[in-house]
Design a protein around this motif. Structure first.
Motif, mmCIF file in Angstrom:
data_model
loop_
_atom_site.group_PDB
_atom_site.id
_atom_site.type_symbol
_atom_site.label_atom_id
_atom_site.label_comp_id
_atom_site.label_asym_id
_atom_site.label_seq_id
_atom_site.Cartn_x
_atom_site.Cartn_y
_atom_site.Cartn_z
ATOM 1 N N ALA A 53 0.827 -1.213 0.000
ATOM 2 C CA ALA A 53 0.000 0.000 0.000
ATOM 3 C C ALA A 53 0.861 1.262 0.000
ATOM 4 C CB ALA A 53 -0.922 -0.005 1.226
ATOM 5 N N GLU A 54 1.870 1.288 0.856
ATOM 6 C CA GLU A 54 2.741 2.461 0.926
ATOM 7 C C GLU A 54 3.459 2.690 -0.398
ATOM 8 O OE1 GLU A 54 6.515 4.305 3.410
ATOM 9 O OE2 GLU A 54 5.552 2.480 4.155
ATOM 10 N N GLY A 55 3.970 1.608 -0.970
ATOM 11 C CA GLY A 55 4.674 1.720 -2.244
ATOM 12 C C GLY A 55 3.783 2.221 -3.360
ATOM 13 N N PHE A 56 2.548 1.749 -3.391
ATOM 14 C CA PHE A 56 1.609 2.175 -4.424
ATOM 15 C C PHE A 56 1.410 3.691 -4.396
ATOM 16 C CE2 PHE A 56 -2.555 3.138 -6.155
ATOM 17 C CZ PHE A 56 -2.582 2.389 -7.319
ATOM 18 N N ASN A 57 1.431 4.260 -3.207
ATOM 19 C CA ASN A 57 1.184 5.693 -3.061
ATOM 20 C C ASN A 57 2.447 6.546 -3.147
ATOM 21 O OD1 ASN A 57 -1.655 5.746 -2.847
ATOM 22 N ND2 ASN A 57 -1.499 4.925 -0.778
ATOM 23 N N ARG A 58 3.562 5.942 -3.505
ATOM 24 C CA ARG A 58 4.789 6.709 -3.721
ATOM 25 C C ARG A 58 4.788 7.259 -5.140
ATOM 26 N NH1 ARG A 58 8.795 6.927 0.416
ATOM 27 N NH2 ARG A 58 7.770 5.914 2.161
ATOM 28 N N PHE A 59 5.538 8.312 -5.339
ATOM 29 C CA PHE A 59 5.553 8.988 -6.635
ATOM 30 C C PHE A 59 6.503 8.350 -7.642
ATOM 31 C CE2 PHE A 59 4.076 12.380 -3.768
ATOM 32 C CZ PHE A 59 2.854 12.630 -4.376
ATOM 33 N N HIS A 60 7.463 7.591 -7.166
ATOM 34 C CA HIS A 60 8.476 7.058 -8.065
ATOM 35 C C HIS A 60 8.510 5.534 -8.014
ATOM 36 C CE1 HIS A 60 9.926 11.109 -8.631
ATOM 37 N NE2 HIS A 60 9.970 11.258 -7.319
ATOM 38 N N ASN A 61 8.683 4.918 -9.183
ATOM 39 C CA ASN A 61 8.752 3.466 -9.257
ATOM 40 C C ASN A 61 9.907 2.893 -8.447
ATOM 41 O OD1 ASN A 61 6.470 3.218 -10.777
ATOM 42 N ND2 ASN A 61 7.515 2.773 -12.697
ATOM 43 N N LYS A 62 11.005 3.635 -8.350
ATOM 44 C CA LYS A 62 12.155 3.158 -7.579
ATOM 45 C C LYS A 62 11.766 2.961 -6.110
ATOM 46 C CE LYS A 62 16.957 4.192 -6.522
ATOM 47 N NZ LYS A 62 18.069 5.109 -6.641
ATOM 48 N N GLU A 63 11.034 3.912 -5.554
ATOM 49 C CA GLU A 63 10.583 3.787 -4.169
ATOM 50 C C GLU A 63 9.588 2.642 -4.024
ATOM 51 O OE1 GLU A 63 8.950 7.644 -3.495
ATOM 52 O OE2 GLU A 63 10.814 8.426 -2.669
ATOM 53 N N TYR A 64 8.687 2.531 -5.005
ATOM 54 C CA TYR A 64 7.685 1.468 -4.996
ATOM 55 C C TYR A 64 8.383 0.105 -5.006
ATOM 56 C CZ TYR A 64 3.161 -0.712 -6.313
ATOM 57 O OH TYR A 64 2.007 -1.450 -6.364
ATOM 58 N N ARG A 65 9.353 -0.047 -5.890
ATOM 59 C CA ARG A 65 10.104 -1.306 -5.980
ATOM 60 C C ARG A 65 10.777 -1.632 -4.647
ATOM 61 N NH1 ARG A 65 12.255 -3.391 -10.903
ATOM 62 N NH2 ARG A 65 14.218 -3.643 -9.803
ATOM 63 N N GLN A 66 11.385 -0.633 -4.033
ATOM 64 C CA GLN A 66 12.070 -0.854 -2.760
ATOM 65 C C GLN A 66 11.098 -1.371 -1.701
ATOM 66 O OE1 GLN A 66 15.252 -0.970 -2.065
ATOM 67 N NE2 GLN A 66 14.804 -1.495 0.040
ATOM 68 N N LEU A 67 9.909 -0.816 -1.645
ATOM 69 C CA LEU A 67 8.922 -1.254 -0.660
ATOM 70 C C LEU A 67 8.385 -2.642 -0.994
ATOM 71 C CD1 LEU A 67 7.337 2.200 -0.057
ATOM 72 C CD2 LEU A 67 8.385 0.759 1.694
ATOM 73 N N LEU A 68 8.318 -2.978 -2.280
ATOM 74 C CA LEU A 68 7.917 -4.342 -2.655
ATOM 75 C C LEU A 68 8.988 -5.346 -2.233
ATOM 76 C CD1 LEU A 68 6.350 -3.733 -6.186
ATOM 77 C CD2 LEU A 68 5.152 -4.120 -4.009
ATOM 78 N N PHE A 69 10.265 -4.939 -2.303
ATOM 79 C CA PHE A 69 11.337 -5.807 -1.826
ATOM 80 C C PHE A 69 11.249 -6.000 -0.300
ATOM 81 C CE2 PHE A 69 13.762 -4.637 -5.805
ATOM 82 C CZ PHE A 69 13.718 -5.911 -6.350
ATOM 83 N N VAL A 70 10.842 -4.965 0.409
ATOM 84 C CA VAL A 70 10.643 -5.096 1.859
ATOM 85 C C VAL A 70 9.518 -6.101 2.121
ATOM 86 C CG1 VAL A 70 9.937 -3.894 3.966
ATOM 87 C CG2 VAL A 70 11.527 -2.788 2.376
ATOM 88 N N ALA A 71 8.432 -6.011 1.352
ATOM 89 C CA ALA A 71 7.325 -6.957 1.492
ATOM 90 C C ALA A 71 7.793 -8.383 1.203
ATOM 91 C CB ALA A 71 6.173 -6.572 0.568
ATOM 92 N N LEU A 72 8.645 -8.538 0.195
ATOM 93 C CA LEU A 72 9.213 -9.862 -0.117
ATOM 94 C C LEU A 72 10.042 -10.386 1.056
ATOM 95 C CD1 LEU A 72 10.439 -9.838 -3.814
ATOM 96 C CD2 LEU A 72 9.135 -11.638 -2.690
#
Length: 117
Positions: A53-72
């Protein structure tokens, strides 16, 4: 269907199901695990959909990817904790298998989403 917010993402929905499964499962753990393994499992499970959810609401794909890696990472952490709980006899083999299967599915969805970004 157009994705308008994180609630529309299947990866978030499955993550939320995992949280509910973990809370239901850990509610029957021994009392001495309330602040130990049960609490760790709950935190790791909540981390999964929260980071999506947090990553989805970020402005940049790089940040989104980083949060998806945290979820992983939280998926792997929780899988380890499920295994330990099973070894300790807190989780029945059938429940363990279902939880591991759902975590594997969630991990694959997260990896696929990272690839698409």
């Amino acid at each position: 269907m157009k994705i308008q917010n994180f609630r529309d993402l299947d990866v978030w929905k499955v993550g939320k199901e995992i949280v509910l499964d973990v809370y239901r499962t850990t509610s029957s753990f021994p009392k001495e695990e309330a602040y130990g393994l049960a609490a760790q499992m709950r935190r790791a499970s909540v981390s999964i959909p929260s980071n999506v959810a947090e990553g989805f609401n970020r402005f940049h794909n790089k940040e989104y990817r980083q949060l998806l890696f945290v979820a992983l990472g939280s998926c792997a952490e929780l899988e380890t904790q499920v295994e330990i709980s099973s070894n300790l006899g807190y989780i029945e083999p059938k429940v363990r298998n279902l939880m591991i299967e759902k975590l594997d599915h969630e991990s694959r969805m997260l990896r696929n989403l990272v690839k698409k970004l």
